[in-house]
Design a protein around this motif. Structure first.
Motif, PDB file in Angstrom:
ATOM      1  N   ILE A 177       0.868  -1.173   0.000  1.00 40.50           N
ATOM      2  CA  ILE A 177       0.000   0.000   0.000  1.00 40.50           C
ATOM      3  C   ILE A 177       0.902   1.220   0.000  1.00 40.50           C
ATOM      4  CG2 ILE A 177      -1.803   1.232   1.231  1.00 40.50           C
ATOM      5  CD1 ILE A 177      -2.659  -1.527   2.333  1.00 40.50           C
ATOM      6  N   ASP A 178       0.929   1.928  -1.120  1.00 44.11           N
ATOM      7  CA  ASP A 178       1.891   3.003  -1.315  1.00 44.11           C
ATOM      8  C   ASP A 178       1.401   4.388  -0.912  1.00 44.11           C
ATOM      9  OD1 ASP A 178       3.939   1.438  -2.199  1.00 44.11           O
ATOM     10  OD2 ASP A 178       3.467   1.663  -4.310  1.00 44.11           O
ATOM     11  N   LEU A 179       0.211   4.503  -0.337  1.00 47.11           N
ATOM     12  CA  LEU A 179      -0.299   5.830   0.012  1.00 47.11           C
ATOM     13  C   LEU A 179       0.667   6.597   0.907  1.00 47.11           C
ATOM     14  CD1 LEU A 179      -4.062   5.044   0.640  1.00 47.11           C
ATOM     15  CD2 LEU A 179      -3.089   6.390  -1.224  1.00 47.11           C
ATOM     16  N   VAL A 180       1.144   5.962   1.938  1.00 48.81           N
ATOM     17  CA  VAL A 180       2.066   6.602   2.871  1.00 48.81           C
ATOM     18  C   VAL A 180       3.507   6.234   2.520  1.00 48.81           C
ATOM     19  CG1 VAL A 180       2.752   6.755   5.298  1.00 48.81           C
ATOM     20  CG2 VAL A 180       0.338   6.622   4.705  1.00 48.81           C
ATOM     21  N   PHE A 181       3.728   4.978   2.196  1.00 51.51           N
ATOM     22  CA  PHE A 181       5.075   4.459   1.957  1.00 51.51           C
ATOM     23  C   PHE A 181       5.810   5.246   0.875  1.00 51.51           C
ATOM     24  CE2 PHE A 181       8.149   1.419   0.245  1.00 51.51           C
ATOM     25  CZ  PHE A 181       8.742   0.950   1.407  1.00 51.51           C
ATOM     26  N   ALA A 182       5.121   5.573  -0.219  1.00 47.14           N
ATOM     27  CA  ALA A 182       5.760   6.260  -1.348  1.00 47.14           C
ATOM     28  C   ALA A 182       6.220   7.665  -0.978  1.00 47.14           C
ATOM     29  CB  ALA A 182       4.806   6.309  -2.532  1.00 47.14           C
ATOM     30  N   LYS A 183       5.620   8.256   0.031  1.00 48.26           N
ATOM     31  CA  LYS A 183       5.975   9.622   0.427  1.00 48.26           C
ATOM     32  C   LYS A 183       7.161   9.657   1.387  1.00 48.26           C
ATOM     33  CE  LYS A 183       1.311  11.172  -0.322  1.00 48.26           C
ATOM     34  NZ  LYS A 183       0.057  11.604   0.230  1.00 48.26           N
ATOM     35  N   LEU A 184       7.594   8.496   1.866  1.00 46.79           N
ATOM     36  CA  LEU A 184       8.716   8.438   2.794  1.00 46.79           C
ATOM     37  C   LEU A 184      10.037   8.505   2.037  1.00 46.79           C
ATOM     38  CD1 LEU A 184       7.481   5.534   5.109  1.00 46.79           C
ATOM     39  CD2 LEU A 184       7.339   7.983   5.570  1.00 46.79           C
ATOM     40  N   SER A 185      11.072   8.927   2.747  1.00 42.22           N
ATOM     41  CA  SER A 185      12.413   8.926   2.167  1.00 42.22           C
ATOM     42  C   SER A 185      12.873   7.478   1.981  1.00 42.22           C
ATOM     43  CB  SER A 185      13.380   9.670   3.087  1.00 42.22           C
ATOM     44  OG  SER A 185      13.606   8.908   4.267  1.00 42.22           O
ATOM     45  N   PRO A 186      13.857   7.232   1.095  1.00 40.99           N
ATOM     46  CA  PRO A 186      14.356   5.864   0.913  1.00 40.99           C
ATOM     47  C   PRO A 186      14.825   5.228   2.224  1.00 40.99           C
ATOM     48  CG  PRO A 186      15.161   7.254  -0.854  1.00 40.99           C
ATOM     49  CD  PRO A 186      14.471   8.161   0.122  1.00 40.99           C
ATOM     50  N   ARG A 187      15.453   5.973   3.100  1.00 41.44           N
ATOM     51  CA  ARG A 187      15.904   5.434   4.383  1.00 41.44           C
ATOM     52  C   ARG A 187      14.719   4.990   5.229  1.00 41.44           C
ATOM     53  NH1 ARG A 187      20.914   5.607   5.808  1.00 41.44           N
ATOM     54  NH2 ARG A 187      20.484   5.664   8.049  1.00 41.44           N
ATOM     55  N   ARG A 188      13.705   5.811   5.284  1.00 42.90           N
ATOM     56  CA  ARG A 188      12.520   5.446   6.087  1.00 42.90           C
ATOM     57  C   ARG A 188      11.763   4.273   5.459  1.00 42.90           C
ATOM     58  NH1 ARG A 188      11.026   9.083  10.368  1.00 42.90           N
ATOM     59  NH2 ARG A 188      12.357  10.895  10.279  1.00 42.90           N
ATOM     60  N   GLN A 189      11.739   4.218   4.135  1.00 38.64           N
ATOM     61  CA  GLN A 189      11.107   3.077   3.471  1.00 38.64           C
ATOM     62  C   GLN A 189      11.812   1.783   3.871  1.00 38.64           C
ATOM     63  OE1 GLN A 189      11.268   4.002  -0.720  1.00 38.64           O
ATOM     64  NE2 GLN A 189       9.321   5.110  -0.680  1.00 38.64           N
ATOM     65  N   CYS A 190      13.136   1.813   3.899  1.00 36.35           N
ATOM     66  CA  CYS A 190      13.888   0.618   4.306  1.00 36.35           C
ATOM     67  C   CYS A 190      13.616   0.276   5.764  1.00 36.35           C
ATOM     68  CB  CYS A 190      15.381   0.826   4.061  1.00 36.35           C
ATOM     69  SG  CYS A 190      15.833   0.581   2.328  1.00 36.35           S
ATOM     70  N   MET A 191      13.486   1.292   6.606  1.00 38.89           N
ATOM     71  CA  MET A 191      13.189   1.029   8.021  1.00 38.89           C
ATOM     72  C   MET A 191      11.805   0.389   8.171  1.00 38.89           C
ATOM     73  SD  MET A 191      14.628   4.278  10.110  1.00 38.89           S
ATOM     74  CE  MET A 191      15.855   5.281   9.322  1.00 38.89           C
ATOM     75  N   VAL A 192      10.838   0.891   7.410  1.00 33.96           N
ATOM     76  CA  VAL A 192       9.492   0.299   7.446  1.00 33.96           C
ATOM     77  C   VAL A 192       9.552  -1.148   6.980  1.00 33.96           C
ATOM     78  CG1 VAL A 192       7.201   0.379   6.372  1.00 33.96           C
ATOM     79  CG2 VAL A 192       8.244   2.481   7.233  1.00 33.96           C
ATOM     80  N   ASP A 193      10.296  -1.406   5.907  1.00 33.95           N
ATOM     81  CA  ASP A 193      10.432  -2.771   5.395  1.00 33.95           C
ATOM     82  C   ASP A 193      11.109  -3.686   6.410  1.00 33.95           C
ATOM     83  OD1 ASP A 193       9.081  -2.501   3.052  1.00 33.95           O
ATOM     84  OD2 ASP A 193      10.816  -2.725   1.751  1.00 33.95           O
ATOM     85  N   ILE A 194      12.154  -3.199   7.059  1.00 33.51           N
ATOM     86  CA  ILE A 194      12.840  -4.009   8.078  1.00 33.51           C
ATOM     87  C   ILE A 194      11.869  -4.370   9.196  1.00 33.51           C
ATOM     88  CG2 ILE A 194      14.596  -3.925   9.902  1.00 33.51           C
ATOM     89  CD1 ILE A 194      16.350  -2.327   7.888  1.00 33.51           C
ATOM     90  N   PHE A 195      11.093  -3.393   9.642  1.00 30.05           N
ATOM     91  CA  PHE A 195      10.085  -3.646  10.677  1.00 30.05           C
ATOM     92  C   PHE A 195       9.078  -4.694  10.196  1.00 30.05           C
ATOM     93  CE2 PHE A 195       5.918  -2.729  12.542  1.00 30.05           C
ATOM     94  CZ  PHE A 195       6.215  -2.857  13.899  1.00 30.05           C
ATOM     95  N   GLY A 196       8.582  -4.530   8.966  1.00 26.47           N
ATOM     96  CA  GLY A 196       7.595  -5.469   8.430  1.00 26.47           C
ATOM     97  C   GLY A 196       8.144  -6.876   8.272  1.00 26.47           C
ATOM     98  N   ILE A 197       9.400  -6.967   7.822  1.00 22.99           N
ATOM     99  CA  ILE A 197      10.024  -8.286   7.657  1.00 22.99           C
ATOM    100  C   ILE A 197      10.198  -8.974   9.001  1.00 22.99           C
ATOM    101  CG2 ILE A 197      12.172  -9.452   7.001  1.00 22.99           C
ATOM    102  CD1 ILE A 197      12.423  -7.327   4.725  1.00 22.99           C
ATOM    103  N   LEU A 198      10.707  -8.232   9.987  1.00 24.22           N
ATOM    104  CA  LEU A 198      10.995  -8.831  11.302  1.00 24.22           C
ATOM    105  C   LEU A 198       9.743  -9.115  12.129  1.00 24.22           C
ATOM    106  CD1 LEU A 198      14.146  -6.781  12.375  1.00 24.22           C
ATOM    107  CD2 LEU A 198      14.054  -9.186  11.672  1.00 24.22           C
ATOM    108  N   VAL A 199       8.755  -8.237  12.049  1.00 30.09           N
ATOM    109  CA  VAL A 199       7.584  -8.361  12.920  1.00 30.09           C
ATOM    110  C   VAL A 199       6.449  -9.158  12.279  1.00 30.09           C
ATOM    111  CG1 VAL A 199       5.809  -7.038  14.153  1.00 30.09           C
ATOM    112  CG2 VAL A 199       8.172  -6.253  14.166  1.00 30.09           C
ATOM    113  N   PHE A 200       6.318  -9.077  10.965  1.00 29.30           N
ATOM    114  CA  PHE A 200       5.191  -9.734  10.312  1.00 29.30           C
ATOM    115  C   PHE A 200       5.612 -10.888   9.400  1.00 29.30           C
ATOM    116  CE2 PHE A 200       3.663  -5.347  11.066  1.00 29.30           C
ATOM    117  CZ  PHE A 200       2.636  -5.650  11.947  1.00 29.30           C
ATOM    118  N   LEU A 201       6.436 -10.597   8.406  1.00 24.19           N
ATOM    119  CA  LEU A 201       6.734 -11.594   7.375  1.00 24.19           C
ATOM    120  C   LEU A 201       7.444 -12.829   7.925  1.00 24.19           C
ATOM    121  CD1 LEU A 201       6.739 -12.497   4.428  1.00 24.19           C
ATOM    122  CD2 LEU A 201       8.862 -11.228   4.123  1.00 24.19           C
ATOM    123  N   LEU A 202       8.576 -12.649   8.564  1.00 24.76           N
ATOM    124  CA  LEU A 202       9.335 -13.817   9.054  1.00 24.76           C
ATOM    125  C   LEU A 202       8.571 -14.627  10.100  1.00 24.76           C
ATOM    126  CD1 LEU A 202      13.033 -12.593   9.098  1.00 24.76           C
ATOM    127  CD2 LEU A 202      12.036 -14.392   7.695  1.00 24.76           C
TER     128      LEU A 202
END
Length: 196
Positions: A78-103
């Motif tokens: 869902i890119d509504l918020v994600f696309a507006k973030l800086s590349p660094r923050r996008q990676c931080m969101v992804d790291i959180f999602g991978i560690l907390v949800f995906l894995l």
């Protein structure tokens, strides 16, 4: 970090190869589906085994390509918020999602699916349809696909951490690659050119 990036590259190569192989299953499924439909219309006959092969191929396409889809950054987000973030923050969101949800979720489903697959294998479970196929191969696709997805999640985690620490490029940048259908067409053209 360089050793981890090497591991990440190996995982990426595995999922790249699996993804490219799975693309061919689309063509095989279309050929089988067409043949089965023609046999039904022209000769008034059909095969439950062929119908089930189509289902198995669809399951293989869906499950085995999950890691490849993640590698290509083509999964649904869902890119509504994600696309507006800086590349660094996008990676931080992804790291959180991978560690907390995906894995955690993929590991849990992988762990819970294994006994079901083993029960099917040991019992020789067959389809209930006349002329149907054995069930354990299609059930094995779930843990196999999840294992590839877990591996790719680890690879993506490594790449995002490398980006945040200045050891690698932004893994979320689009590389301008063509889609899966275009890749399959290009691959078929390349194979045809070798035989000319």
């Amino acid at each position: 970090m360089f050793a981890l990036l090497r591991i990440s590259r190996v995982i990426d190569q595995i999922n790249e190869r699996v993804g490219r192989a799975v693309m061919w299953l689309v063509l095989i499924a279309v050929v089988i589906s067409t043949g089965n439909a023609l046999a039904r219309k022209l000769f008034h006959t059909s095969s439950n085994a062929l119908l089930e092969v189509q289902w198995y191929l669809f399951a293989a396409m869906f499950m085995l390509a999950a890691g490849y889809t993640f590698l290509r950054n083509e999964h649904v987000r869902i890119d509504l918020v994600f696309a507006k973030l800086s590349p660094r923050r996008q990676c931080m969101v992804d790291i959180f999602g991978i560690l907390v949800f995906l894995l955690p979720m993929t590991c849990l489903i992988l762990w819970l699916s294994w006994p079901i697959v083993m029960d099917s294998l040991y019992s020789g479970e067959m389809s209930q349809n006349p002329g149907g196929l054995i069930r354990w191969p299609v059930k094995m696709l779930l843990p196999a696909g999840l294992a590839l997805l877990v591996l790719q999640a680890v690879s993506e985690l490594i790449k995002r951490i490398a980006f945040l620490t200045g050891h690698g490029p932004n893994p979320l940048e689009r590389k301008g690659s063509v889609g899966g259908t275009e890749e399959l067409v290009e691959s078929i053209k390349a194979q045809g050119g070798k035989h000319d």
